[in-house]
Motif scaffolding. Structure first.
Motif, PDB file in Angstrom:
ATOM      1  N   ALA A 119       0.924  -1.322   0.063  1.00 15.37           N
ATOM      2  CA  ALA A 119       0.064   0.133  -0.111  1.00 15.37           C
ATOM      3  C   ALA A 119       0.828   1.228   0.224  1.00 15.37           C
ATOM      4  O   ALA A 119       1.824   1.194   0.678  1.00 15.37           O
ATOM      5  CB  ALA A 119      -0.935   0.012   1.275  1.00 15.37           C
ATOM      6  N   VAL A 120       0.564   2.097  -0.885  1.00 16.47           N
ATOM      7  CA  VAL A 120       1.180   3.315  -1.122  1.00 16.47           C
ATOM      8  C   VAL A 120       0.234   4.770  -0.619  1.00 16.47           C
ATOM      9  O   VAL A 120      -1.120   4.578  -1.042  1.00 16.47           O
ATOM     10  CB  VAL A 120       1.712   3.720  -2.233  1.00 16.47           C
ATOM     11  CG1 VAL A 120       2.466   5.003  -2.501  1.00 16.47           C
ATOM     12  CG2 VAL A 120       2.774   2.446  -2.344  1.00 16.47           C
ATOM     13  N   THR A 121       0.746   5.558  -0.059  1.00 18.74           N
ATOM     14  CA  THR A 121      -0.173   6.794   0.450  1.00 18.74           C
ATOM     15  C   THR A 121       0.438   8.080  -0.353  1.00 18.74           C
ATOM     16  O   THR A 121       1.771   8.364  -0.133  1.00 18.74           O
ATOM     17  CB  THR A 121      -0.560   7.057   1.831  1.00 18.74           C
ATOM     18  OG1 THR A 121      -1.031   5.828   2.333  1.00 18.74           O
ATOM     19  CG2 THR A 121      -1.279   8.126   2.034  1.00 18.74           C
ATOM     20  N   VAL A 122      -0.246   8.802  -0.938  1.00 15.33           N
ATOM     21  CA  VAL A 122       0.163   9.965  -1.559  1.00 15.33           C
ATOM     22  C   VAL A 122      -0.671  11.183  -0.890  1.00 15.33           C
ATOM     23  O   VAL A 122      -1.842  11.215  -1.286  1.00 15.33           O
ATOM     24  CB  VAL A 122      -0.118  10.005  -3.154  1.00 15.33           C
ATOM     25  CG1 VAL A 122       0.517  11.562  -3.812  1.00 15.33           C
ATOM     26  CG2 VAL A 122       0.828   8.983  -3.691  1.00 15.33           C
ATOM     27  N   ARG A 123       0.035  12.024  -0.462  1.00 12.22           N
ATOM     28  CA  ARG A 123      -0.836  13.357   0.431  1.00 12.22           C
ATOM     29  C   ARG A 123      -0.259  14.691  -0.458  1.00 12.22           C
ATOM     30  O   ARG A 123       0.848  14.912  -0.370  1.00 12.22           O
ATOM     31  CB  ARG A 123      -0.403  13.287   1.740  1.00 12.22           C
ATOM     32  CG  ARG A 123      -0.812  12.280   2.628  1.00 12.22           C
ATOM     33  CD  ARG A 123      -0.811  12.432   4.118  1.00 12.22           C
ATOM     34  NE  ARG A 123      -1.140  11.098   4.965  1.00 12.22           N
ATOM     35  CZ  ARG A 123      -0.568  10.096   5.285  1.00 12.22           C
ATOM     36  NH1 ARG A 123       0.899  10.223   4.792  1.00 12.22           N
ATOM     37  NH2 ARG A 123      -1.042   9.146   5.788  1.00 12.22           N
ATOM     38  N   ILE A 124      -1.314  15.454  -0.824  1.00 10.83           N
ATOM     39  CA  ILE A 124      -1.040  16.609  -1.573  1.00 10.83           C
ATOM     40  C   ILE A 124      -1.207  17.584  -0.765  1.00 10.83           C
ATOM     41  O   ILE A 124      -2.303  17.974   0.026  1.00 10.83           O
ATOM     42  CB  ILE A 124      -1.871  16.585  -2.839  1.00 10.83           C
ATOM     43  CG1 ILE A 124      -1.556  15.494  -3.639  1.00 10.83           C
ATOM     44  CG2 ILE A 124      -1.744  17.971  -3.486  1.00 10.83           C
ATOM     45  CD1 ILE A 124      -2.513  15.423  -4.807  1.00 10.83           C
ATOM     46  N   GLY A 125      -0.405  18.628  -0.612  1.00 16.58           N
ATOM     47  CA  GLY A 125      -0.372  19.740   0.475  1.00 16.58           C
ATOM     48  C   GLY A 125      -1.062  20.980  -0.345  1.00 16.58           C
ATOM     49  O   GLY A 125      -1.255  20.942  -1.323  1.00 16.58           O
ATOM     50  N   ASP A 126      -0.965  22.017   0.597  1.00  9.91           N
ATOM     51  CA  ASP A 126      -1.569  23.286  -0.205  1.00  9.91           C
ATOM     52  C   ASP A 126      -0.648  23.905  -0.863  1.00  9.91           C
ATOM     53  O   ASP A 126       0.643  24.003  -0.654  1.00  9.91           O
ATOM     54  CB  ASP A 126      -2.105  24.191   1.044  1.00  9.91           C
ATOM     55  CG  ASP A 126      -3.230  23.766   1.717  1.00  9.91           C
ATOM     56  OD1 ASP A 126      -4.026  23.210   1.176  1.00  9.91           O
ATOM     57  OD2 ASP A 126      -3.074  24.117   3.026  1.00  9.91           O
ATOM     58  N   PRO A 127      -0.836  24.380  -2.159  1.00 12.73           N
ATOM     59  CA  PRO A 127      -0.118  24.995  -2.989  1.00 12.73           C
ATOM     60  C   PRO A 127       0.553  26.243  -2.729  1.00 12.73           C
ATOM     61  O   PRO A 127      -0.447  27.053  -1.965  1.00 12.73           O
ATOM     62  CB  PRO A 127      -0.933  25.362  -4.345  1.00 12.73           C
ATOM     63  CG  PRO A 127      -2.106  24.373  -4.417  1.00 12.73           C
ATOM     64  CD  PRO A 127      -2.391  23.972  -2.690  1.00 12.73           C
ATOM     65  N   ILE A 128       1.857  26.584  -2.654  1.00 11.04           N
ATOM     66  CA  ILE A 128       2.508  27.696  -2.191  1.00 11.04           C
ATOM     67  C   ILE A 128       2.515  28.501  -3.408  1.00 11.04           C
ATOM     68  O   ILE A 128       3.262  28.397  -4.382  1.00 11.04           O
ATOM     69  CB  ILE A 128       3.886  27.435  -1.458  1.00 11.04           C
ATOM     70  CG1 ILE A 128       3.404  26.423  -0.298  1.00 11.04           C
ATOM     71  CG2 ILE A 128       4.311  28.678  -0.890  1.00 11.04           C
ATOM     72  CD1 ILE A 128       4.747  26.013   0.358  1.00 11.04           C
ATOM     73  N   LEU A 129       2.039  29.817  -3.442  1.00 13.97           N
ATOM     74  CA  LEU A 129       1.957  30.651  -4.420  1.00 13.97           C
ATOM     75  C   LEU A 129       3.347  31.476  -4.651  1.00 13.97           C
ATOM     76  O   LEU A 129       4.082  31.459  -3.591  1.00 13.97           O
ATOM     77  CB  LEU A 129       1.067  32.032  -4.113  1.00 13.97           C
ATOM     78  CG  LEU A 129      -0.507  31.451  -4.151  1.00 13.97           C
ATOM     79  CD1 LEU A 129      -1.462  32.751  -3.801  1.00 13.97           C
ATOM     80  CD2 LEU A 129      -0.867  30.636  -5.231  1.00 13.97           C
ATOM     81  N   THR A 130       3.751  31.569  -5.690  1.00 15.57           N
ATOM     82  CA  THR A 130       5.184  32.104  -6.096  1.00 15.57           C
ATOM     83  C   THR A 130       5.067  33.347  -7.009  1.00 15.57           C
ATOM     84  O   THR A 130       6.398  34.005  -7.227  1.00 15.57           O
ATOM     85  CB  THR A 130       6.297  31.120  -6.427  1.00 15.57           C
ATOM     86  OG1 THR A 130       5.683  30.685  -7.822  1.00 15.57           O
ATOM     87  CG2 THR A 130       6.311  29.737  -5.736  1.00 15.57           C
ATOM     88  N   GLU A 131       3.977  33.783  -7.433  1.00 16.11           N
ATOM     89  CA  GLU A 131       3.975  34.860  -8.281  1.00 16.11           C
ATOM     90  C   GLU A 131       4.325  36.236  -7.783  1.00 16.11           C
ATOM     91  O   GLU A 131       3.737  36.482  -6.562  1.00 16.11           O
ATOM     92  CB  GLU A 131       2.444  35.149  -8.806  1.00 16.11           C
ATOM     93  CG  GLU A 131       2.545  36.130 -10.175  1.00 16.11           C
ATOM     94  CD  GLU A 131       1.134  36.044 -10.853  1.00 16.11           C
ATOM     95  OE1 GLU A 131       0.970  37.043 -11.688  1.00 16.11           O
ATOM     96  OE2 GLU A 131       0.114  35.472 -10.209  1.00 16.11           O
ATOM     97  N   GLY A 132       5.228  36.887  -8.342  1.00 18.67           N
ATOM     98  CA  GLY A 132       5.841  38.140  -7.538  1.00 18.67           C
ATOM     99  C   GLY A 132       6.955  37.798  -6.434  1.00 18.67           C
ATOM    100  O   GLY A 132       7.209  38.807  -6.010  1.00 18.67           O
ATOM    101  N   VAL A 133       7.320  36.526  -6.370  1.00 16.83           N
ATOM    102  CA  VAL A 133       8.293  36.111  -5.108  1.00 16.83           C
ATOM    103  C   VAL A 133       9.560  36.544  -5.731  1.00 16.83           C
ATOM    104  O   VAL A 133       9.878  36.296  -6.808  1.00 16.83           O
ATOM    105  CB  VAL A 133       7.934  34.840  -4.865  1.00 16.83           C
ATOM    106  CG1 VAL A 133       9.234  34.387  -3.802  1.00 16.83           C
ATOM    107  CG2 VAL A 133       6.680  34.604  -3.768  1.00 16.83           C
ATOM    108  N   ARG A 134      10.479  37.245  -4.670  1.00 24.02           N
ATOM    109  CA  ARG A 134      11.883  37.327  -5.284  1.00 24.02           C
ATOM    110  C   ARG A 134      12.746  36.260  -5.443  1.00 24.02           C
ATOM    111  O   ARG A 134      12.481  35.418  -4.658  1.00 24.02           O
ATOM    112  CB  ARG A 134      12.479  38.456  -4.090  1.00 24.02           C
ATOM    113  CG  ARG A 134      11.808  39.689  -3.814  1.00 24.02           C
ATOM    114  CD  ARG A 134      12.846  40.664  -2.754  1.00 24.02           C
ATOM    115  NE  ARG A 134      13.366  39.927  -1.828  1.00 24.02           N
ATOM    116  CZ  ARG A 134      12.678  40.044  -0.489  1.00 24.02           C
ATOM    117  NH1 ARG A 134      11.929  40.505  -0.506  1.00 24.02           N
ATOM    118  NH2 ARG A 134      13.323  39.244   0.397  1.00 24.02           N
ATOM    119  N   GLY A 135      13.648  36.354  -6.617  1.00 28.53           N
ATOM    120  CA  GLY A 135      14.330  35.376  -6.592  1.00 28.53           C
ATOM    121  C   GLY A 135      15.372  34.488  -5.589  1.00 28.53           C
ATOM    122  O   GLY A 135      15.756  33.625  -5.660  1.00 28.53           O
TER     123      GLY A 135
END
Length: 251
Positions: free
Chosen positions: A201-217
């Motif tokens: 058995a394998v479990t895949v858990r997807i977290g909340d997306p982290i927005l990066t638009e406008g984030v400094r490099g």
């Protein structure tokens, strides 16, 4: 002993047969579809077949957090060669991934990787790696695709390795959300020291997306730490002596 015989006599031959058949189909479809979308659909069928014949059961949590019309950088831990088939079979997005350059030299597999639009990574050449990441960012922006990346730089034999900054760099450069994904159980299904897939058995858990638009490099180091913390939380693990990292600052 019985599980090893089952692997030798049944599972392994079926996996090889499925890989050859779907590899040929993928190459044939690439003549008519240069976008890689049909090849990705074929690869998903291959992944589902591989899991079915291997007796691998997969449970996915958090799939509702992903929108099919958005591009993402999917960031996952890496413990087994089964990680890619598991994600490919159960995350219904059009995505490409980074693979070792040597895999592109393997018959059928290499042809599929090239024609489907997957990207080679040369770890020993920083300049080539940056170019691959830039190509990935352009692919996301221009074709509204997602990219899967394992930022540990390879399979981890025990505890999670420190995340490299490539995934964070890619997300920031493309301006798309970075999605932490925790995968548990694949190491037991296909350990690093073994070539035989075991039922499990394998479990895949997807977290909340982290927005990066406008984030400094220059935030990519902190974003890498944040992604690693989120992936560890999804796996029910903790990172020793890791201070909490704040959400990305905006320009």
């Amino acid at each position: 002993m019985l599980s090893r015989l089952r692997a030798y006599l049944l599972i392994d031959p079926l996996i090889i047969l499925a890989t050859v058949v779907f590899g040929i189909i993928s190459l044939l479809t690439s003549v008519f579809d240069k976008s890689g979308r049909t090849q990705h659909a074929v690869a998903r069928l291959w992944a589902r077949t591989l899991l079915a014949v291997s007796g691998v059961r997969v449970r996915v949590e958090g799939l509702e957090k992903l929108r099919p019309d958005c591009g993402y950088v999917l960031v996952a831990n890496h413990r087994s060669y089964m990680d890619t088939p598991v994600i490919m079979a159960h995350i219904p997005l059009q995505f490409r991934f980074f693979a070792k350059k040597g895999l592109f030299r393997i018959p059928l597999l290499g042809g599929h990787l090239r024609r489907a639009g997957h990207l080679p990574v040369v770890r020993e050449n920083p300049r080539a790696s940056v170019k691959s990441l830039s190509d990935g960012a352009r692919l996301i922006r221009e074709r509204n695709l997602s990219v899967l990346i394992f930022p540990e730089g390879g399979r981890a034999p025990a505890d999670m390795r420190e995340f490299k900054e490539g995934a964070a760099y890619l997300a920031i450069k493309a301006g798309v959300p970075a999605v932490p994904i925790g995968i548990a159980g694949t190491r037991e299904v296909l350990p690093m020291e073994s070539s035989h897939v075991r039922p499990g058995a394998v479990t895949v858990r997807i977290g909340d997306p982290i927005l990066t638009e406008g984030v400094r490099g220059d935030y990519r180091g902190e974003l890498s730490q944040l992604l690693q913390q989120k992936v560890a939380e999804l796996m029910g693990e903790s990172i020793a002596e890791a201070a909490p990292v704040a959400e990305p600052p905006r320009l």
